[in-house]
Design an enzyme around this catalytic site. Structure first.
Site, short mmCIF file in Angstrom:
data_model
loop_
_atom_site.label_atom_id
_atom_site.label_comp_id
_atom_site.label_asym_id
_atom_site.label_seq_id
_atom_site.Cartn_x
_atom_site.Cartn_y
_atom_site.Cartn_z
N GLY A 248 0.81 -1.22 0.00
CA GLY A 248 0.00 0.00 0.00
C GLY A 248 0.84 1.26 0.00
CG ASP A 249 3.39 1.79 3.17
OD1 ASP A 249 2.31 2.30 3.55
OD2 ASP A 249 4.02 0.96 3.84
#
Length: 303
Positions: A248-249
């Site tokens: 996600g990052d």
């Protein structure tokens, strides 16, 4: 300038074992140590993609020094506030399935908080800051809201990657981007979201509540991007998932890297999905080469 803020960073200690027996001596196959924390991950992926950033947050002790030295070796600028207690160590136990033991982190004093606030007050209109991850127990739960208020006053853009009430409270300040996964989106509205079609109306509500761009990731089912002008759906590339940490990052970093270069939302979304997939298919965070290899396989259509 892009800044990333990690309030509660860690050393992620990744250990691999053939199996784990509680109460017995267990020997590892391999071990690795990495700087951990969502904002730090964004800085590291941005660096892979050729974008400079500066990592902010709190570090302390020998573990904090390790994080700072590691990032500086990767030529990532840092300006951490130093605290008295040690930065935490989080254990990632891989035995065919992933288990995690996350420490609580150091205490943050009122003086420490004011030092960070002073840093945020120096932001300018052309700056962007990514606020990502959990809040240490010794900081007020309103800290993200207080920080984005300062960003709004300074005219600085900001991205927030947080969950639940933390996320809802910052929406009126109009973040450039938020990126919940489908589980987090469902939790926000007390529903179950399991498909892009189910995610779309709730992502649109987040836009109505203030977010300029909303990306919802749905693992193998792809991702959607919603803003006031368009609704897009991406099919993710095919590959073997080796790692869920940092995907996600990586999506946040991929979006920002491409958007900074092109100012094109559709292209930024494509780069976001390729970056998240590249990390998922790697043992660590993605490389630029792998992101660019996957880009042609990210199919985007309007919905």
């Amino acid at each position: 300038m892009i800044y990333t803020l990690t309030l509660n960073p860690s050393i992620d200690y990744v250990v691999r074992l053939e199996g784990f027996q509680l109460g017995e001596l267990n020997r590892t196959i391999s071990e690795e140590k990495f700087p951990g924390g969502k904002g730090i991950n964004v800085s590291r992926v941005l660096n892979q993609l050729g974008m400079k950033s500066k990592a902010l947050g709190y570090i302390g002790g020998f573990t904090g020094a390790y994080i700072e030295q590691y990032l500086q070796k990767e030529r990532i600028a840092t300006d951490f506030v130093k605290v008295k207690e040690d930065t935490r160590i989080n254990i990632k136990l891989k035995t065919g399935q992933e288990s995690e033991i996350n420490a609580k982190g150091p205490s943050i004093t009122e003086h420490d908080l004011q030092l960070l606030m002073d840093q945020i007050r120096k932001l300018k209109g052309e700056d962007l800051i990514v606020l990502a991850g959990s809040i240490p127990a010794t900081l007020p739960e309103t800290i993200y809201e207080e920080l984005v208020k300062i960003c709004s006053e300074k005219g600085a853009r900001f991205v927030v990657d947080a969950e639940g009430t933390l996320l809802k409270k910052i929406l009126p300040y109009q973040p450039l981007l938020i990126k919940p996964n489908h589980h987090e989106l469902g939790d926000l509205f007390h529903v179950t979201v399991s498909s892009p079609e189910e995610a779309i109306p709730y992502a649109k509500k987040l836009v109505q509540m203030g977010a300029k761009n909303v990306i919802v990731s749905l693992a193998a089912k792809g991702a959607i991007l919603i803003n006031e002008n368009m609704s897009l759906r991406a099919e993710v590339p095919k590959g073997m998932v080796k790692n869920s940490v940092g995907a996600g990052d990586s999506m946040v970093a991929g979006f920002l890297a491409a958007y900074d270069r092109t100012s094109n939302i559709k292209e930024a979304f494509r780069y976001s999905v390729a970056s998240g997939s590249a990390t998922a298919f790697s043992m660590g965070l993605c490389s630029k080469d792998m992101v660019e290899e996957l880009l042609p396989h990210v199919q985007i259509r309007e919905i």
